[in-house]
Design an enzyme around this catalytic site. Sequence first.
Site, short mmCIF file in Angstrom:
data_model
loop_
_atom_site.label_atom_id
_atom_site.label_comp_id
_atom_site.label_asym_id
_atom_site.label_seq_id
_atom_site.Cartn_x
_atom_site.Cartn_y
_atom_site.Cartn_z
N HIS A 189 56.39 -69.67 22.45
CA HIS A 189 57.71 -69.89 23.04
C HIS A 189 57.65 -70.20 24.54
CE1 HIS A 189 56.66 -65.76 23.77
NE2 HIS A 189 57.54 -65.74 24.73
N ASP A 190 56.43 -70.28 25.11
CA ASP A 190 56.30 -70.53 26.55
C ASP A 190 55.67 -71.89 26.86
OD1 ASP A 190 57.23 -67.96 27.27
OD2 ASP A 190 55.24 -67.11 27.02
N ASP A 193 56.69 -57.11 19.67
CA ASP A 193 56.25 -57.54 20.98
C ASP A 193 56.42 -56.34 21.90
OD1 ASP A 193 55.76 -59.13 23.29
OD2 ASP A 193 56.64 -60.85 22.26
N ASP A 253 52.58 -58.06 25.62
CA ASP A 253 53.05 -59.06 26.58
C ASP A 253 52.33 -58.89 27.93
OD1 ASP A 253 55.19 -61.07 27.30
OD2 ASP A 253 55.60 -59.54 28.81
N GLU A 271 48.42 -60.98 24.80
CA GLU A 271 48.74 -62.25 25.44
C GLU A 271 47.75 -62.41 26.59
OE1 GLU A 271 52.22 -64.78 27.66
OE2 GLU A 271 52.06 -62.64 28.03
#
Length: 535
Positions: free
Chosen positions: A337-338, A111, A213, A275
């Site tokens: 994870h969000d 990431d 990200d 992302e």
Amino acid sequence: MTHIALALLLLMQPPTPWWKHAVVYEIYPRSFQDSNGDGIGDLKGITSRLDYLHDLGIDAIWLTPCYPSPQVDFGYDISNYESIDPKYGTLADFDELVREARKRGIRILMDMVMNHTSDQHPWFIESRSSKTNPKRDWYVWRDGKGPGEPPNNWLSEFGHSAWQYDSTTGQYYYHKFYRQQPDLNWRNPAVERAMFNVVRFWLDRGVAGFRLDAITTLFEDPELRDEKVLPGKNAYGDQNEDDARTDNHPEVHDVLKSLRKVIDSFSGQRVLIGETYLHGPEDLNKMYGANNDELQLPMDMQVGLIDTLDAAAFRRRITESQTLIRGNIPLFVFNNHDIHRSLDRYHPYAAKIVATILLASRDAAQMYYGEEIGMKTTPPTRKEDVRDPIGITGWPKEKGRDGERTPMQWDSTANAGFTTDTPWLPVPPTADTVNVARETKEPGSLLSWYKKLIALRKTNTSLREGTNEMLDFDQSNVLAWLRKSEAGTVVVVCNMSPETKTITLRGALRPILRSDSAATGRSMPPYAVYIGAVQ
Ligand code: NOJ
């Protein structure tokens, strides 16, 4: 043509890049497997579970950040880009993970957080020390509008003003996320040089690419014009506003082109995943680059976040993903994870349908740990238990993201086999029944379904490489599509409704995989899935 000539010709064809059909499995290292009994997952823990991942059939692991970090945003606040946080292990553990994964045909993706650093990163510590420090211009510093007034109305994603006053120099710095995550100034070429060196550091260590990200937020309006104010308030009590000044600035594309050149200069088909929460398919299309020279796999969040079992909406969005991105490959995402887990956002009975859309479409597929066993979102019930800071700022409207980050449920022993100590987030009560050990033994389990689908994706040419043609017929709430290749046609039928449906399909059908033995492709029990060869 002789057989030898044909074989030579085939050998000369560039191989299809691995990522085009990949199943990418996201691991949140804190929550996957603890190996040293401190209640926090780590790299050695992940390595110890590689056989499980190999058996599941995934192609790559996307590791969320495990670099040294004060952990305000659990790793998305990086204080050193070229090492591993001692909580998660060492660089040697990382190298071992890459090596052991490679032995099993699994690639590792890092990431890469390029929008911001931690406020504890030496670059920022220098930058904030004085207005004349050489690193001053590495971040976005501005004077306030007046005493106690930030430069403009921009809001942080995580609530309240995106500007933080710093008394050392009497200026404000910009932070799109937490105030401990100051934004880098990407208009300074030294920032790009430093970040691209970080990228080379990890590529040299053998990573197969990066998930970038918050990549659309690298640049802000240089004139700092206010965002347009919108009606209503957000969960933090702030006035809603647009994001046109702080998101998706065209200069992002210049950085992506340069970054793509860097990764393409390494052998072994490295990949850039983005992302990309965007406004629609046109924006997504742009992320590949006009000449397909930017991201190979921007995330398509349009399909996975439909959030209701509405076949017409899925049909429309999947059709867009097949027609509006110039033959590129969409990366479908239902979980990360969000966001709340798909099991809660869709009907739990529909878990096999979600898996089928993800794994039997023409796409690259992103999974999130625990999705394959049907883990539920388990948010904290008391404010004092919240670990994710936005859950404290936004309580009770926004409970934060702890609920989708609970420990992986390996078995029904204490702490679900995740740790021998107290886990950093509680293990959900569902672990007694929803766990890898139990589902591995059950042929009808969700885990077995994922394994079968992933295996089919690899072995069935049409499901792997075929075109994707959505079927449109009268039956409401049945989603069906064809995957066609020279090897034949495969039909996929998903009944998204609680009633049995009768469907008109042409041709003789031979079942390949079905969730219910009563599903024939033409008669479909509630929530059933049928995958069959059309003869
Ligand atoms: C997106 C990440 O997925 C999220 O977890 C993080 O908080 C923000 N970017 C800031 O890095």
